[in-house]
Scaffold this motif. Sequence first.
Motif, mmCIF file in Angstrom:
data_model
loop_
_atom_site.group_PDB
_atom_site.id
_atom_site.type_symbol
_atom_site.label_atom_id
_atom_site.label_comp_id
_atom_site.label_asym_id
_atom_site.label_seq_id
_atom_site.Cartn_x
_atom_site.Cartn_y
_atom_site.Cartn_z
ATOM 1 N N LYS A 211 0.840 -1.203 0.000
ATOM 2 C CA LYS A 211 0.000 0.000 0.000
ATOM 3 C C LYS A 211 0.877 1.256 0.000
ATOM 4 O O LYS A 211 0.599 2.220 -0.737
ATOM 5 C CB LYS A 211 -0.909 -0.025 1.234
ATOM 6 C CG LYS A 211 -1.845 1.178 1.374
ATOM 7 C CD LYS A 211 -3.077 1.036 0.518
ATOM 8 C CE LYS A 211 -4.020 2.219 0.651
ATOM 9 N NZ LYS A 211 -4.790 2.223 1.910
ATOM 10 N N ALA A 212 1.939 1.252 0.780
ATOM 11 C CA ALA A 212 2.830 2.418 0.847
ATOM 12 C C ALA A 212 3.510 2.682 -0.492
ATOM 13 O O ALA A 212 3.806 3.832 -0.833
ATOM 14 C CB ALA A 212 3.879 2.208 1.936
ATOM 15 N N ALA A 213 3.732 1.621 -1.263
ATOM 16 C CA ALA A 213 4.385 1.757 -2.568
ATOM 17 C C ALA A 213 3.421 2.217 -3.660
ATOM 18 O O ALA A 213 3.849 2.544 -4.771
ATOM 19 C CB ALA A 213 5.022 0.432 -2.975
ATOM 20 N N GLY A 214 2.114 2.228 -3.363
ATOM 21 C CA GLY A 214 1.129 2.640 -4.360
ATOM 22 C C GLY A 214 0.190 1.541 -4.798
ATOM 23 O O GLY A 214 -0.620 1.733 -5.711
ATOM 24 N N GLY A 215 0.275 0.374 -4.148
ATOM 25 C CA GLY A 215 -0.665 -0.705 -4.457
ATOM 26 C C GLY A 215 -2.082 -0.326 -4.075
ATOM 27 O O GLY A 215 -2.301 0.335 -3.054
ATOM 28 N N GLN A 216 -3.046 -0.761 -4.887
ATOM 29 C CA GLN A 216 -4.424 -0.308 -4.674
ATOM 30 C C GLN A 216 -5.450 -1.425 -4.521
ATOM 31 O O GLN A 216 -6.580 -1.151 -4.115
ATOM 32 C CB GLN A 216 -4.861 0.582 -5.855
ATOM 33 C CG GLN A 216 -4.105 1.891 -5.958
ATOM 34 C CD GLN A 216 -4.472 2.650 -7.224
ATOM 35 O OE1 GLN A 216 -3.949 2.374 -8.303
ATOM 36 N NE2 GLN A 216 -5.375 3.599 -7.096
ATOM 37 N N GLY A 217 -5.068 -2.672 -4.852
ATOM 38 C CA GLY A 217 -6.067 -3.732 -4.831
ATOM 39 C C GLY A 217 -5.527 -5.050 -4.315
ATOM 40 O O GLY A 217 -4.319 -5.264 -4.193
ATOM 41 N N ILE A 218 -6.448 -5.944 -4.020
ATOM 42 C CA ILE A 218 -6.110 -7.293 -3.582
ATOM 43 C C ILE A 218 -7.145 -8.242 -4.167
ATOM 44 O O ILE A 218 -8.335 -7.901 -4.254
ATOM 45 C CB ILE A 218 -6.090 -7.378 -2.037
ATOM 46 C CG1 ILE A 218 -5.665 -8.767 -1.564
ATOM 47 C CG2 ILE A 218 -7.428 -6.999 -1.442
ATOM 48 C CD1 ILE A 218 -5.440 -8.846 -0.050
ATOM 49 N N GLU A 219 -6.701 -9.421 -4.606
ATOM 50 C CA GLU A 219 -7.661 -10.397 -5.117
ATOM 51 C C GLU A 219 -8.431 -11.002 -3.954
ATOM 52 O O GLU A 219 -7.857 -11.639 -3.071
ATOM 53 C CB GLU A 219 -6.950 -11.493 -5.911
ATOM 54 C CG GLU A 219 -6.527 -11.025 -7.296
ATOM 55 C CD GLU A 219 -5.938 -12.110 -8.157
ATOM 56 O OE1 GLU A 219 -5.721 -11.850 -9.357
ATOM 57 O OE2 GLU A 219 -5.672 -13.223 -7.657
ATOM 58 N N TYR A 243 -8.953 -1.958 -2.818
ATOM 59 C CA TYR A 243 -10.045 -2.354 -3.694
ATOM 60 C C TYR A 243 -10.014 -3.878 -3.902
ATOM 61 O O TYR A 243 -8.949 -4.507 -3.864
ATOM 62 C CB TYR A 243 -9.935 -1.644 -5.045
ATOM 63 C CG TYR A 243 -10.336 -0.191 -5.005
ATOM 64 C CD1 TYR A 243 -11.595 0.221 -5.428
ATOM 65 C CD2 TYR A 243 -9.451 0.787 -4.543
ATOM 66 C CE1 TYR A 243 -11.973 1.556 -5.392
ATOM 67 C CE2 TYR A 243 -9.813 2.129 -4.489
ATOM 68 C CZ TYR A 243 -11.085 2.505 -4.922
ATOM 69 O OH TYR A 243 -11.447 3.832 -4.874
ATOM 70 N N ALA A 244 -11.183 -4.447 -4.122
ATOM 71 C CA ALA A 244 -11.314 -5.895 -4.274
ATOM 72 C C ALA A 244 -11.296 -6.284 -5.748
ATOM 73 O O ALA A 244 -12.026 -5.714 -6.565
ATOM 74 C CB ALA A 244 -12.615 -6.371 -3.641
#
Length: 277
Positions: A211-219, A243-244
């Motif tokens: 998340k800190a690196a800019g990730g926005q979603g998870i499966e 986000y899902a």
Amino acid sequence: MSDPIYDLHCHSTASDGALPPAELVGRAKLQGVDVLALTDHDTVAGLAEARQAAQDCGMRLIQGIELSAGFESHCLHIVGLNIDPTNGQLLEGIGRQQITREDRAQKIAQKLVKKGIPDAYPELRAAAGNGEITRLHFADFLVKHGYVATQQDAFDRYLSKGKPGYVPTAWAPLAECVAWIRQAGGVAVLAHPLRYKLSTKWLDKALGQFKAAGGQGIEVVTGRASIDDIRLSYGFALKHQLYASQGSDFHAPGNQYLELGRLAAMPAGANPVWDLF
């Protein structure tokens, strides 16, 4: 009118899938998929063909990729969705990953030779052409030549960590892989979060860095996910405000649990990743 069916994780012959990109798109269409993301391992080579096939059959294609990323001593898979496959920084990163993959493939083959299993590399390189060689290719080779009965046997006996054909691999760091996706205008999604067999503490740590690196979603919904798996993954989505996403991780016909579009319902109230594109 029913909601569109999204499948945002699948593979073609550009990496370790069994179907060429156009055939993959055609199969997805027959399975009722409305929006498909092609997410081959560390390559965008199949996207042009898939894009044309999707246009021809009236399906929406999301251009994607699946990157192997290093986190501590673990390898995580990061799906990039809605990327620009011509982005220079992404392509440079992919080039580095492909060199790593090629080096790993040669080393795996060398280790198998020491166990009395010759000729894996030349056969797989000829079959893959300019494509990627993955551990799944080696598993199929071992099945084909009678060394094991199933793909899972191949991993259990030869290819998993601690086994004679395992090669530790220094993938690009997690934050760097996320940055490549973001620089290409894409959305970074942590793939199949429960498959890494990380403790809750370690998965929370990984997701915090992601998340800190800019990730926005998870499966949240995958082809193999049980109801309990979905509940757990959705819990991580809520905890980390992600986000899902959902995707079958389809590789080949014949596995009823990993068919294109055959996915459980997203949890009520989830923020779907496709809202970002």
